[in-house]
Design an enzyme around this catalytic site. Sequence first.
Site, mmCIF file in Angstrom:
data_model
loop_
_atom_site.group_PDB
_atom_site.id
_atom_site.type_symbol
_atom_site.label_atom_id
_atom_site.label_comp_id
_atom_site.label_asym_id
_atom_site.label_seq_id
_atom_site.Cartn_x
_atom_site.Cartn_y
_atom_site.Cartn_z
ATOM 1 N N GLU A 90 5.609 10.597 -64.175
ATOM 2 C CA GLU A 90 6.665 11.357 -64.843
ATOM 3 C C GLU A 90 8.030 10.725 -64.602
ATOM 4 O O GLU A 90 8.275 10.122 -63.559
ATOM 5 C CB GLU A 90 6.651 12.806 -64.347
ATOM 6 C CG GLU A 90 5.409 13.534 -64.827
ATOM 7 C CD GLU A 90 5.318 14.987 -64.396
ATOM 8 O OE1 GLU A 90 4.923 15.809 -65.216
ATOM 9 O OE2 GLU A 90 5.621 15.303 -63.230
ATOM 10 N N CYS A 103 15.648 9.695 -63.371
ATOM 11 C CA CYS A 103 14.898 9.741 -62.113
ATOM 12 C C CYS A 103 13.526 9.137 -62.385
ATOM 13 O O CYS A 103 12.726 9.711 -63.120
ATOM 14 C CB CYS A 103 14.790 11.199 -61.656
ATOM 15 S SG CYS A 103 13.787 11.393 -60.179
ATOM 16 N N CYS A 110 1.426 9.613 -54.033
ATOM 17 C CA CYS A 110 2.139 9.141 -52.843
ATOM 18 C C CYS A 110 1.261 9.378 -51.624
ATOM 19 O O CYS A 110 0.589 10.409 -51.519
ATOM 20 C CB CYS A 110 3.459 9.902 -52.671
ATOM 21 S SG CYS A 110 4.431 9.305 -51.261
ATOM 22 N N CYS A 114 4.101 14.548 -47.530
ATOM 23 C CA CYS A 114 5.111 15.494 -47.035
ATOM 24 C C CYS A 114 4.710 16.904 -47.465
ATOM 25 O O CYS A 114 4.229 17.103 -48.582
ATOM 26 C CB CYS A 114 6.494 15.132 -47.570
ATOM 27 S SG CYS A 114 6.969 13.463 -47.097
ATOM 28 N N CYS A 117 6.086 18.716 -50.886
ATOM 29 C CA CYS A 117 6.253 17.898 -52.084
ATOM 30 C C CYS A 117 4.986 17.881 -52.942
ATOM 31 O O CYS A 117 3.895 17.596 -52.439
ATOM 32 C CB CYS A 117 6.607 16.478 -51.659
ATOM 33 S SG CYS A 117 6.630 15.299 -53.011
ATOM 34 N N GLY A 156 6.303 9.004 -55.699
ATOM 35 C CA GLY A 156 6.006 7.834 -54.878
ATOM 36 C C GLY A 156 7.061 7.466 -53.870
ATOM 37 O O GLY A 156 8.190 7.951 -53.913
ATOM 38 N N SER A 210 15.543 10.532 -46.916
ATOM 39 C CA SER A 210 15.090 11.921 -46.848
ATOM 40 C C SER A 210 14.969 12.341 -45.387
ATOM 41 O O SER A 210 13.914 12.169 -44.777
ATOM 42 C CB SER A 210 13.729 12.048 -47.539
ATOM 43 O OG SER A 210 13.859 11.726 -48.896
ATOM 44 N N LEU A 211 16.015 12.909 -44.849
ATOM 45 C CA LEU A 211 16.003 13.277 -43.430
ATOM 46 C C LEU A 211 15.357 14.657 -43.249
ATOM 47 O O LEU A 211 14.399 14.814 -42.504
ATOM 48 C CB LEU A 211 17.436 13.253 -42.873
ATOM 49 C CG LEU A 211 17.526 13.310 -41.364
ATOM 50 C CD1 LEU A 211 16.926 12.088 -40.709
ATOM 51 C CD2 LEU A 211 18.988 13.484 -40.919
ATOM 52 N N HIS A 212 15.939 15.665 -43.878
ATOM 53 C CA HIS A 212 15.343 16.998 -43.981
ATOM 54 C C HIS A 212 15.242 17.785 -42.676
ATOM 55 O O HIS A 212 14.746 18.921 -42.689
ATOM 56 C CB HIS A 212 13.942 16.955 -44.617
ATOM 57 C CG HIS A 212 13.913 16.357 -45.987
ATOM 58 N ND1 HIS A 212 14.980 16.381 -46.854
ATOM 59 C CD2 HIS A 212 12.929 15.705 -46.653
ATOM 60 C CE1 HIS A 212 14.656 15.772 -47.982
ATOM 61 N NE2 HIS A 212 13.419 15.354 -47.883
ATOM 62 N N ASN A 286 12.386 23.316 -54.245
ATOM 63 C CA ASN A 286 11.763 23.724 -55.502
ATOM 64 C C ASN A 286 10.294 23.995 -55.244
ATOM 65 O O ASN A 286 9.567 23.101 -54.803
ATOM 66 C CB ASN A 286 11.921 22.616 -56.542
ATOM 67 C CG ASN A 286 13.387 22.355 -56.839
ATOM 68 O OD1 ASN A 286 14.096 23.241 -57.291
ATOM 69 N ND2 ASN A 286 13.845 21.145 -56.549
ATOM 70 N N CYS A 329 13.417 18.208 -58.235
ATOM 71 C CA CYS A 329 12.980 17.376 -57.099
ATOM 72 C C CYS A 329 11.691 17.910 -56.516
ATOM 73 O O CYS A 329 11.574 19.107 -56.239
ATOM 74 C CB CYS A 329 14.000 17.411 -55.966
ATOM 75 S SG CYS A 329 15.588 16.796 -56.411
HETATM 76 N N1 SAH Z 1 9.464 9.218 -51.598
HETATM 77 C C1 SAH Z 1 10.872 9.184 -51.657
HETATM 78 C C2 SAH Z 1 11.447 9.426 -53.033
HETATM 79 C C3 SAH Z 1 10.842 10.482 -53.888
HETATM 80 S S1 SAH Z 1 11.108 12.134 -53.435
HETATM 81 C C4 SAH Z 1 11.462 10.154 -50.651
HETATM 82 O O1 SAH Z 1 10.729 10.983 -50.123
HETATM 83 O O2 SAH Z 1 12.661 10.063 -50.397
HETATM 84 C C5 SAH Z 1 12.816 12.450 -53.851
HETATM 85 C C6 SAH Z 1 13.442 13.572 -53.020
HETATM 86 O O3 SAH Z 1 12.908 14.855 -53.367
HETATM 87 C C7 SAH Z 1 13.198 13.370 -51.540
HETATM 88 O O4 SAH Z 1 14.378 13.618 -50.805
HETATM 89 C C8 SAH Z 1 12.174 14.447 -51.277
HETATM 90 O O5 SAH Z 1 12.104 14.804 -49.928
HETATM 91 C C9 SAH Z 1 12.639 15.557 -52.166
HETATM 92 N N2 SAH Z 1 11.652 16.621 -52.367
HETATM 93 C C10 SAH Z 1 10.314 16.519 -52.294
HETATM 94 N N3 SAH Z 1 9.752 17.722 -52.534
HETATM 95 C C11 SAH Z 1 10.743 18.585 -52.788
HETATM 96 C C12 SAH Z 1 10.799 19.968 -53.137
HETATM 97 N N4 SAH Z 1 9.698 20.682 -53.287
HETATM 98 N N5 SAH Z 1 12.008 20.541 -53.329
HETATM 99 C C13 SAH Z 1 13.132 19.801 -53.213
HETATM 100 N N6 SAH Z 1 13.138 18.496 -52.894
HETATM 101 C C14 SAH Z 1 11.974 17.883 -52.681
HETATM 102 FE FE1 SF4 Z 2 6.057 10.946 -51.033
HETATM 103 FE FE2 SF4 Z 2 8.707 11.352 -51.091
HETATM 104 FE FE3 SF4 Z 2 6.985 13.324 -51.780
HETATM 105 FE FE4 SF4 Z 2 7.168 12.560 -49.224
HETATM 106 S S1 SF4 Z 2 8.780 13.516 -50.475
HETATM 107 S S2 SF4 Z 2 5.253 12.935 -50.352
HETATM 108 S S3 SF4 Z 2 7.516 10.388 -49.456
HETATM 109 S S4 SF4 Z 2 7.288 11.394 -52.850
#
Ligand code: SAH
Ligand code: SF4
Length: 339
Positions: A90, A103, A110, A114, A117, A156, A210-212, A286, A329
């Site tokens: 996508e 984007c 992936c 995480c 995600c 990814g 992506s620190l989080h 999200n 996201c």
């Molecule tokens: N794999 C890479 C890039 C893709 S994800 C990464 O993890 O950085 C892009 C961003 O969306 C990342 O910061 C990820 O942590 C965030 N993300 C993933 N799932 C999400 C969700 N459910 N709600 C909001 N952000 C999310």
């Molecule tokens: Fe992969 Fe980024 Fe999603 Fe983590 S947040 S599963 S690294 S796409």
Amino acid sequence: MINLLNFNRVSLRDFFVELGEKPFRGDQMLKWIYHEYLTDFSQMNNLSQKLRDYLSKNTIVSAPKIVKEQVSTDGVIKWLLQLDDGELIETVFIPEKTRGTLCISSQVGCAMGCKFCATGKLGFKRNLTTAEIIGQVWLVRQLRYKVTNVVVMGMGEPLLNIDNMLPALDLMMEDLACGLSKYRVTVSTVGIVPLMDKLFKASDASLAVSLHAPNDEIREKLIPMNQHYPIADIIAACKRFFENKKRKVIIEYVMLDKINDQKKHAKELVRLLEGVPCKVNLIPFNASPGFSYQASDDETIRAFQDVLMKAGVRTMQRRRRGADIQAACGQLAGNSRNI
Ligand code: SAH
Ligand code: SF4
């Protein structure tokens, strides 16, 4: 058939030299492809007939194919794209007043898993080729959408596909191709430390991490990869990025109700980011079906932002856009039930 979207400027020049042509043929080809969106070699009137015939027989300009388009009430567009082997990815276009952000995806699925995600839930299928990565940008521009920014924040982990990613990034920033500024091409990573270094040595792209979480205890519950690359190593890599590029890293922080969104977490984050030149981007969580996390409420996010701002950390809230079509996201899953 050789797909010419797989070549950056340097390798395309080499390709033409190997055919016995002058290197500048590569530059001419880039302009036909990325400025004129021409895929029919017979119309490329500054190439010899012989070369045009050769290219028609042996090469192709081929991007992923659109199988579905969804438009959100807020103007965000999501395309489901099919690759040559049938896999689906996508791509999301986010129009704003003065800019248009695309984007893009870097892998099918992936491997990072995480916990918040939707892509992570899919598991890993395969890396995208350079042509499939740059093809997303080419395709959307060819439809005449004004793409001023590209973020590699779709499906990814881009650094785990860095060899195919690098030529695609070159093409995004190359004047003869997409011509975007390095400030407007951003790669987001979960924090694969050695590859963060490899990226900034080989590319001028901007970096988002992506620190989080403000500490390893919370982060490793959300991001399994934290066991390999803990926060201290990631922060050190962010500092090296700044020393090398003189540009700030973007720290992404998804706001999860009661998990990482309390004032004490904000204070811990301030301490962690001391001496790290960065901008923080707070992302509302999200939800996708099957996740147990809840999004933080607006007030909590504002209070969190306040703590950071008062400590002098530049902090923005990412607006939640495209959620009604699962384009926000972390919602990209690209599976066939969407067709
Ligand atoms: N794999 C890479 C890039 C893709 S994800 C990464 O993890 O950085 C892009 C961003 O969306 C990342 O910061 C990820 O942590 C965030 N993300 C993933 N799932 C999400 C969700 N459910 N709600 C909001 N952000 C999310
Ligand atoms: Fe992969 Fe980024 Fe999603 Fe983590 S947040 S599963 S690294 S796409």
